[in-house]
Scaffold this motif. Structure first.
Motif, PDB file in Angstrom:
ATOM      1  N   LEU A 139      34.369 -13.848  19.148  1.00 41.77           N
ATOM      2  CA  LEU A 139      33.088 -13.231  19.491  1.00 41.77           C
ATOM      3  C   LEU A 139      32.314 -12.842  18.229  1.00 41.77           C
ATOM      4  CD1 LEU A 139      34.132 -10.899  22.468  1.00 41.77           C
ATOM      5  CD2 LEU A 139      32.962 -13.112  22.601  1.00 41.77           C
ATOM      6  N   GLY A 140      33.040 -12.282  17.238  1.00 42.70           N
ATOM      7  CA  GLY A 140      32.400 -11.901  15.977  1.00 42.70           C
ATOM      8  C   GLY A 140      31.851 -13.099  15.224  1.00 42.70           C
ATOM      9  N   SER A 141      32.555 -14.226  15.279  1.00 48.70           N
ATOM     10  CA  SER A 141      32.089 -15.430  14.588  1.00 48.70           C
ATOM     11  C   SER A 141      30.783 -15.930  15.198  1.00 48.70           C
ATOM     12  CB  SER A 141      33.164 -16.527  14.667  1.00 48.70           C
ATOM     13  OG  SER A 141      33.333 -17.001  15.996  1.00 48.70           O
ATOM     14  N   ILE A 142      30.637 -15.801  16.506  1.00 50.26           N
ATOM     15  CA  ILE A 142      29.395 -16.203  17.166  1.00 50.26           C
ATOM     16  C   ILE A 142      28.245 -15.314  16.700  1.00 50.26           C
ATOM     17  CG2 ILE A 142      28.205 -16.354  19.393  1.00 50.26           C
ATOM     18  CD1 ILE A 142      30.846 -17.127  20.665  1.00 50.26           C
ATOM     19  N   LEU A 143      28.512 -14.006  16.564  1.00 50.03           N
ATOM     20  CA  LEU A 143      27.494 -13.071  16.090  1.00 50.03           C
ATOM     21  C   LEU A 143      27.075 -13.417  14.664  1.00 50.03           C
ATOM     22  CD1 LEU A 143      25.748 -10.598  16.477  1.00 50.03           C
ATOM     23  CD2 LEU A 143      27.700  -9.162  15.842  1.00 50.03           C
ATOM     24  N   LEU A 144      28.048 -13.750  13.799  1.00 54.36           N
ATOM     25  CA  LEU A 144      27.728 -14.145  12.425  1.00 54.36           C
ATOM     26  C   LEU A 144      26.875 -15.410  12.399  1.00 54.36           C
ATOM     27  CD1 LEU A 144      31.076 -13.575  10.473  1.00 54.36           C
ATOM     28  CD2 LEU A 144      28.987 -12.232  10.330  1.00 54.36           C
ATOM     29  N   LEU A 145      27.192 -16.360  13.250  1.00 52.65           N
ATOM     30  CA  LEU A 145      26.408 -17.592  13.325  1.00 52.65           C
ATOM     31  C   LEU A 145      24.963 -17.304  13.727  1.00 52.65           C
ATOM     32  CD1 LEU A 145      28.939 -20.061  15.019  1.00 52.65           C
ATOM     33  CD2 LEU A 145      27.977 -20.256  12.732  1.00 52.65           C
ATOM     34  N   ILE A 147      27.203 -17.007   5.322  1.00 52.36           N
ATOM     35  CA  ILE A 147      27.475 -16.311   6.590  1.00 52.36           C
ATOM     36  C   ILE A 147      27.730 -17.329   7.700  1.00 52.36           C
ATOM     37  CG2 ILE A 147      26.455 -14.852   8.385  1.00 52.36           C
ATOM     38  CD1 ILE A 147      24.907 -13.442   6.090  1.00 52.36           C
ATOM     39  N   ILE A 148      26.898 -18.379   7.733  1.00 55.41           N
ATOM     40  CA  ILE A 148      27.069 -19.424   8.748  1.00 55.41           C
ATOM     41  C   ILE A 148      28.411 -20.126   8.574  1.00 55.41           C
ATOM     42  CG2 ILE A 148      26.181 -21.637   9.573  1.00 55.41           C
ATOM     43  CD1 ILE A 148      23.380 -20.647   8.862  1.00 55.41           C
ATOM     44  N   ALA A 149      28.762 -20.433   7.308  1.00 55.02           N
ATOM     45  CA  ALA A 149      30.029 -21.118   7.036  1.00 55.02           C
ATOM     46  C   ALA A 149      31.223 -20.263   7.454  1.00 55.02           C
ATOM     47  CB  ALA A 149      30.120 -21.465   5.546  1.00 55.02           C
ATOM     48  N   VAL A 150      31.161 -18.966   7.129  1.00 53.56           N
ATOM     49  CA  VAL A 150      32.239 -18.053   7.525  1.00 53.56           C
ATOM     50  C   VAL A 150      32.342 -17.984   9.047  1.00 53.56           C
ATOM     51  CG1 VAL A 150      32.975 -15.634   7.541  1.00 53.56           C
ATOM     52  CG2 VAL A 150      32.140 -16.667   5.427  1.00 53.56           C
ATOM     53  N   GLY A 151      31.183 -17.942   9.708  1.00 51.29           N
ATOM     54  CA  GLY A 151      31.183 -17.906  11.169  1.00 51.29           C
ATOM     55  C   GLY A 151      31.810 -19.147  11.781  1.00 51.29           C
ATOM     56  N   ALA A 168      35.629 -19.062  11.057  1.00 54.96           N
ATOM     57  CA  ALA A 168      36.256 -18.034  11.893  1.00 54.96           C
ATOM     58  C   ALA A 168      36.300 -18.471  13.357  1.00 54.96           C
ATOM     59  CB  ALA A 168      35.493 -16.716  11.760  1.00 54.96           C
ATOM     60  N   PHE A 169      35.274 -19.196  13.789  1.00 55.42           N
ATOM     61  CA  PHE A 169      35.219 -19.693  15.166  1.00 55.42           C
ATOM     62  C   PHE A 169      36.423 -20.600  15.454  1.00 55.42           C
ATOM     63  CE2 PHE A 169      33.994 -22.721  18.416  1.00 55.42           C
ATOM     64  CZ  PHE A 169      33.361 -21.942  19.365  1.00 55.42           C
ATOM     65  N   PHE A 170      36.667 -21.555  14.548  1.00 62.62           N
ATOM     66  CA  PHE A 170      37.762 -22.508  14.763  1.00 62.62           C
ATOM     67  C   PHE A 170      39.136 -21.882  14.490  1.00 62.62           C
ATOM     68  CE2 PHE A 170      34.192 -25.470  14.177  1.00 62.62           C
ATOM     69  CZ  PHE A 170      34.368 -26.255  15.306  1.00 62.62           C
TER      70      PHE A 170
END
Length: 247
Positions: free
Chosen positions: A27-33, A62-66, A69-71
């Motif tokens: 969920l946090g990765s989606i927010l970062l994206l 930030i997008i790359a981290v998201g 983290a998503f995967f």
């Protein structure tokens, strides 16, 4: 293939907690994206005005981290549910690297925060001197106008900066650019100079407004990043426990 057999109560608890922590990371990765993409799409004028790729680079990081983290979270959830040792090991390695990156990035951001503030202010003052109202289509003029209209600000520290740092403005008639003028309820730009009408112009400086905006998004991104880092730490612990308990 490293498939697990039936676990005892402790192993099941570790698997459940690992699944929950990775679901929150997801969920946090989606927010970062969302935040990263919004920053890239909505604030390009700041990158042009400051003459640096740092702002855009931070958004892309930030997008790359998201994305990672998503995967990672998906990998952790799947590995925990299916009890596959090779996936848990891969999850541990990638998560450890991500945790180190977040930690180092946070430290560097804190160390260079003060220096970045001075650099931004000096850059804004230099660009203000080069601002040319006779050339409204230049990238610099357009970027400064877009910044003042979007952030509802005028000058670097105050509107009077235009008279102090730009030869095209004086204290009598042409005091500030039109982009410093407020808009009425119908969205039309009100007249705030020639003659001077200070009640119709923005009073806050763009430097403070820029700081407020960056701090606002930084607080959100930093908070999400801290939560993700802590959950990653828990994920590392739970993945080790599960790896050891899978037969």
């Amino acid at each position: 293939m490293g498939l697990g057999m039936e676990m005892d109560g402790c192993g099941k608890c570790a698997r459940i907690f690992m699944f929950i922590s990775n679901f929150i990371i997801w969920l946090g990765s989606i927010l970062l994206l969302v935040l990263g993409i919004y920053t890239v799409v909505d604030k390009p004028f700041l990158e042009e005005l400051l003459g640096t790729q740092v702002y855009a680079a931070a958004a892309y990081i930030i997008i790359a981290v998201g994305v990672v983290a998503f995967f990672i979270s998906f990998l952790g959830c799947f590995g925990a549910l299916k009890e596959i040792k090779c996936l848990l090991l891969l999850y541990f390695i990638i998560t450890l690297l991500m945790f180190i990156v977040l930690l180092v990035g946070g430290i560097l951001g804190y160390v260079y925060h003060g220096k970045a503030e001075d650099t931004v202010r000096n850059t804004l003052l230099q660009k203000m001197k080069a601002y040319d109202p006779e050339d409204p289509n230049s990238r610099l003029t357009r970027a400064f106008d877009d910044t003042q209209m979007a952030l509802k600000c005028c000058g670097v520290d105050k509107p009077e900066d235009w008279r102090s740092y730009n030869k095209n403005y004086d204290a009598v008639l042409n005091t500030v650019p039109m982009s410093c003028c407020m808009k009425n309820s119908e969205g039309e730009t009100m007249k705030c100079n020639n003659p001077v009408q200070e009640s119709n112009q923005y009073e806050d400086g763009c430097y403070e407004k820029t700081k407020e905006m960056v701090e606002k998004y930084g607080l959100i991104i930093g908070g999400v990043g801290i939560v993700i880092a802590l959950l990653m730490l828990l994920g590392l612990v739970f993945s080790c426990i599960l790896f050891q308990m899978i037969n």
